[in-house]
Design a protein around this motif. Structure first.
Motif, PDB file in Angstrom:
ATOM      1  N   TYR A  47       0.814  -1.218   0.000  1.00  0.00           N
ATOM      2  CA  TYR A  47       0.000   0.000   0.000  1.00  0.00           C
ATOM      3  C   TYR A  47       0.850   1.272   0.000  1.00  0.00           C
ATOM      4  CZ  TYR A  47      -4.226  -2.728   1.089  1.00  0.00           C
ATOM      5  OH  TYR A  47      -5.284  -3.601   1.043  1.00  0.00           O
ATOM      6  N   ARG A  70      -1.966  -5.990   0.539  1.00  0.00           N
ATOM      7  CA  ARG A  70      -2.865  -7.082   0.176  1.00  0.00           C
ATOM      8  C   ARG A  70      -2.050  -8.332  -0.155  1.00  0.00           C
ATOM      9  NH1 ARG A  70      -8.063  -7.637  -1.992  1.00  0.00           N
ATOM     10  NH2 ARG A  70      -8.565  -9.837  -1.694  1.00  0.00           N
ATOM     11  N   ILE A  89      -8.291  -4.206  -4.904  1.00  0.00           N
ATOM     12  CA  ILE A  89      -6.958  -3.982  -4.353  1.00  0.00           C
ATOM     13  C   ILE A  89      -6.635  -2.502  -4.473  1.00  0.00           C
ATOM     14  CG2 ILE A  89      -4.500  -4.528  -4.526  1.00  0.00           C
ATOM     15  CD1 ILE A  89      -5.245  -7.191  -5.746  1.00  0.00           C
TER      16      ILE A  89
END
Length: 425
Positions: A47, A70, A89
């Motif tokens: 992220y 993720r 995502i």
């Protein structure tokens, strides 16, 4: 240069080979992995850095970021799943085909970088049966083909994984020499078995080779299953498995909640416990526990996200027990200290039910081929779990030591797919 890739896209690990003018070679896929020719089939989206990572690097980043991203594994198992259409995502929708294509594209780029050439032809392994449901079977095959196209392949050929394993073995046979071979493919998540007719210098077409498959079988027991069993039997007690809680103002004595303890069975589930509610609960119950240090161990394991490194220690011990009478599961970090001796006798008892399921599948596969054990000419083993003593002793006692063939445990299917490329070049 006539070249075609052979891709073993596995549930747990993937391998790559290239066939150049009839000669096949395995290619390194993951410089971060101990076995560089093996890529863990894992995707991690960071992220913070806003990037996808694969294999061992994905695992390491997942740990470094305390699971701030993720994490996706075993994506292959969803190919026949009618309900899995897409997932979000970081605000972007990804179809299952796109997720699979990310791994295939990464594999493709690794191979092309090695060859310094673009390759658009590939033989990709597939199980003989994705699903017994015809609709799901067709969906899985279509998804795999679509994912390969998204990854940049133009000429795509699907080959049965057991046929690929047989093709790898057939390179050792004399021209037109025939044998009945039991192929045992022990993966991370499953164990698959097949009985095939193998033939030296086999030049049969893809469709003709289907007739060489006499039977198929398998079960959802693999190397990861044995690690999980060893964790639960020998290590989970260090993290509260047997802790009893005695609350004031009541005579009730209760065990640790299964909703917490059961996540210790798989390392990637442990970070799911790192929620304010769960951590608050663990800190509260520490003073009511008969073994408070175990609760502190569990808190530390969760807070510092060390499930993966703990399971690597467990896996190391499992591997050592393939050649020793005893070993020690050793792990020390963040005030956690695990020093758990394990003998081969204890290990065998721990995994007895798992191995029984494997043995039952082998028996069923051979009988489904209409053969007796004495009619099997060779038993080909592939996959790391093939080294487990209980499995080896059963196969040796049943078929005879002289019939057992130990191949490259992890890349034989990938190289076999490369050999299969001769049909399409």
């Amino acid at each position: 240069m006539g070249a075609i890739f052979g891709i073993d896209f596995g549930t747990s690990n993937s391998a790559l080979s290239v066939n150049i003018d009839g000669q096949t070679e395995a290619i390194e896929l993951d410089e971060h992995n101990t076995n560089t020719k093996l890529l863990p089939s894992i995707i991690f989206y960071d992220y913070f850095e806003k990037e996808f990572l694969f294999g061992q690097q994905a695992i390491e980043r997942y740990i470094e970021t305390d699971a701030e991203g993720r994490y996706i594994q075993s994506v292959k198992t969803y190919l026949p799943d009618l309900n899995f259409k897409s997932t979000d995502i970081a605000g972007t929708t990804h179809s299952l085909e796109q997720l699979v294509s990310l791994v295939l594209k990464h594999i493709k780029s690794k191979g092309e970088n090695y060859l310094k050439s673009e390759i658009t032809d590939a033989v990709i392994g597939r199980p003989v049966v994705f699903s017994e449901d015809k609709e799901k079977e067709e969906l899985a095959e279509k998804r795999l083909l679509d994912a390969a196209r998204l990854a940049g392949f133009k000429n795509i050929y699907l080959e049965y994984e057991p046929v690929a394993a047989a093709s790898f073995y057939e390179q050792t046979l004399d021209a037109h020499q025939e044998q009945l071979v039991l192929i045992c493919d022990f993966g991370g998540g499953t164990s698959d078995f097949s009985v095939l007719k193998a033939c030296g210098r086999n030049e049969k077409s893809y469709l003709e080779r289907r007739k060489d498959i006499l039977s198929l079988g398998g079960c959802t027991v693999g190397g990861n299953t044995l690690d999980s069993s060893l964790m639960w039997s020998e290590v989970a007690k260090t993290f509260g498995k047997n802790v009893k809680l005695s609350y004031p103002m009541t005579r009730n004595v209760v065990s640790m909640p299964g909703s917490i303890m059961n996540r210790l069975r798989k390392w990637h589930l442990i970070p799911q416990l790192n929620t304010p509610k769960t951590m608050r609960y663990l800190h509260e119950i520490e003073r009511f526990a008969d073994e408070p240090q175990c609760i502190r161990n569990l808190i530390s394991l969760i807070e510092h996200n060390h499930g993966y490194s703990l399971f690597k220690a467990i896996e190391k011990a499992k591997i050592e027990l393939s050649g020793r009478e005893q070993t020690v599961i050793e792990y020390k970090d963040y005030n956690i200290s695990v020093h758990q001796p394990v003998t081969i006798t204890q290990f065998n008892k721990t995994i007895a039910n798992d191995i029984e399921r494997i043995i039952h599948s082998i028996k069923t596969t051979v009988s489904s081929a209409g053969l007796g054990n004495n009619q099997i000419d060779k038993v080909m083993l592939t996959g790391g779990t093939s080294n487990v003593p209980l499995i080896n002793s059963y196969l040796t006692a049943t078929f005879g030591r002289e019939k057992i063939i130990n191949t490259d445990a992890f890349t034989s299917v990938g190289q076999g797919l490369g050999f299969c490329g001769n049909q399409y070049m």
